[in-house]
Write an enzyme that holds these catalytic residues in place. Sequence first.
Site, PDB file in Angstrom:
ATOM      1  N   ASN A   1       0.798  -1.221   0.000  1.00  0.00           N
ATOM      2  CA  ASN A   1       0.000   0.000   0.000  1.00  0.00           C
ATOM      3  C   ASN A   1       0.837   1.280   0.000  1.00  0.00           C
ATOM      4  OD1 ASN A   1      -1.724  -2.126   1.916  1.00  0.00           O
ATOM      5  ND2 ASN A   1      -2.883  -1.120   0.301  1.00  0.00           N
TER       6      ASN A   1
ATOM      7  N   MET B   1       0.817   6.964  -0.142  1.00  0.00           N
ATOM      8  CA  MET B   1      -0.084   5.989   0.453  1.00  0.00           C
ATOM      9  C   MET B   1      -1.489   6.275  -0.015  1.00  0.00           C
ATOM     10  SD  MET B   1       0.325   5.106   4.380  1.00  0.00           S
ATOM     11  CE  MET B   1      -0.372   3.502   4.606  1.00  0.00           C
ATOM     12  N   CYS B   2      -2.201   5.223  -0.376  1.00  0.00           N
ATOM     13  CA  CYS B   2      -3.546   5.438  -0.871  1.00  0.00           C
ATOM     14  C   CYS B   2      -4.541   5.049   0.213  1.00  0.00           C
ATOM     15  CB  CYS B   2      -3.726   4.585  -2.119  1.00  0.00           C
ATOM     16  SG  CYS B   2      -5.265   4.850  -2.911  1.00  0.00           S
ATOM     17  N   LEU B   3      -4.883   5.996   1.055  1.00  0.00           N
ATOM     18  CA  LEU B   3      -5.832   5.715   2.130  1.00  0.00           C
ATOM     19  C   LEU B   3      -7.199   6.265   1.744  1.00  0.00           C
ATOM     20  CD1 LEU B   3      -3.926   6.633   5.418  1.00  0.00           C
ATOM     21  CD2 LEU B   3      -4.199   4.390   4.376  1.00  0.00           C
TER      22      LEU B   3
END
Lengths: 176, 508
Positions: A93, A102-104
């Site tokens: 991630n 980061m792909c939150l």
Amino acid sequence: MAKRIGKVSSILSLTHLKLTSIQELAELTSKPPPLMKINLPNESDLHKWHIILSGPPSSPFEGGSFTLLLTLPKDYPFKPPLLSFQTKIYHPNVSNDDKGAMCLGILKPDEWKPAIKIVDVLEFMAQVIREPNLDDAVEQSIAHEMREDRKAWEKKAKEWTRKYASGKDGTSENAT
Amino acid sequence: MDSEDEFMSGASSGDDFANIEDSDDDFDNEDQDLGFSQDKDIVRTSKKSYEVDFEVLGPSQIQLQQDVQIKDVADVLGQPPEAAAILLRHLRWNREKLFDRYMENQASLLDEVGLEEDASHTPSTKKIPDFECEICMSGDSDVETYALKCGHRYCVDCYTQYLASKIRDDGEAARIQCPTSGCKRIVDSKSLTFLVEDNLKSRYRELINRTYVDDMENLKWCPAPECIYAISCSVRKKDLAKIVPTVTCECKHPFCFGCAHEDHQPCPCSLIKKWIQKCEDDSETAHWISANTKECPKCQSTIEKNGGCNHMTCRKCKHEFCWMCMGLWSEHGTSWYNCNRFEEKSGNDARDAQAKSRQSLERYLHYYNRYANHDQSNRLEKDNFAKTEKKMTLLQNQSGMSWIEVQFLETAAKTLQECRQTLKWTYAFAFYLARNNDTIMFEDNQKDLELATENLSEMFEQPVEQLSAKKLDILNKNTYCSQRRVTLLSDTAELLKRGKWTFNISLD
């Protein structure tokens, strides 16, 4: 405390950004979430925070010390903060490039709500680091490896932790 | 027109609005302005077989359409208009679905959009003793605060700034939620207009309208830059294999209602999409590929030879072959760098396949070149509009004709443009046609139109001093061209409607 800053702000007419982030920073530095330390790399710039994350125990990142950069946009908290890894980490991630993005979900513009606190973001981030989310991976090849051969991934992740996050770069000393 | 008749006849597509008139008599005489007449049978009422019925809607009409539906739904459900509006927008203006779901489980639907069963309220701010706003983390007893029905309260400054950032920066309107994490309650328009400044209100209206048009299958924005109109047309997505719905906006821009591309009659939307894609992929490189490459005999990947050795290994399928004879490399034995096995069968077959592939490229280039040629001429003629006017003035001065009498030049210029536009797309269409009698007829039509258009173009470009003598010829040719175009479009559209064309590719 909140009250006092509230008053100060009305005198100095601070913007939402400053006020909210001063408050959040004050709370976070005095009572950081587990495994984290927060500081400002540049005392006069409230937009950039350093988060020092100690690798969660019994994960391949254990013993490592990872520096993240949290950037607050100028309309924070109305726009989501940006979170990126400064230390390389072998994780599905986190993008494996110089951005360390980061792909939150909660940080996406259409899912972000101004009432979300940075502490929530950080806890969520730590959760993802502990338990990678394979369905929403940025690094497909790492996700693939994790699915197919978890041992190999763990080995490599440990290797990276030793190589890049072993705490020899000064900043991490505080964290461990 | 008698909108009521048309309205009632729209059985197939008009269901969405079917009970508007039954439920509220007040709207009867407004129907004419509301654009509900779009819901009629396209095939029956068309003037020519390639024309479709459509209506141009301005911003106020778009607004009115929404208001009528909102009021109607509000009346039926016994909900305040704000709630009805939120529900309609949430379900993308699908009334059937809204009623179904409402009847099925009212509470869960209301909960989904964060409404409660009783949602009538007048927005107002409140002062709360010792209030602390969760967004700016400050507050006081004398700060004005606001909350939606969900009760998540924030100071007015933060609320306003939140809404402003959503509207201004994110272009959101219909689906802005409460600022609380996890709360799905949608900010209704009453609250919104109560909180934001005037300049954002108009932006909000605009965005609401935009979402409305985007949500409705029978509405589309005119794609011309800065154009504020929307087109209402009953042609649906599933009809697009049978009809090419060209519409013309109030701003004079003609476009295809199906795909918002330029007018591409007679070629159906799915084919022009494929064609444009193909041209983007192929046209620039096609010639070069044709001259410098060969295809792998096994997987047909295009390969450029960039070294001296004839032993080729396809990167993709690892097939090993000889560049010279296209045969299997293994058959070459030890005579590695010198191919003298031209007669082997494997090499022969491969060369045949190669020839076929080249042939298909040649075929493509045939259609592409003609397509591109008309496209370019069309563009030149569009640029020439000012030139035509100059020509008209010049002719007027030289021949003593009146301004009315020199209008034939403008008419001719317009016809030329239309014909070129049509011709251009006939080549994309023909590229995908299988060979049969219909195709031969189509090509005859195409040839006639092309010849007539070239003749007209030639006459049109003569020196001004010869033009006055040619006026009658030009007028005749002009009429002939227009007729040929109508014939071609009608014939093609007729067969398309009846599903009679055979394509060498699937239409979806």
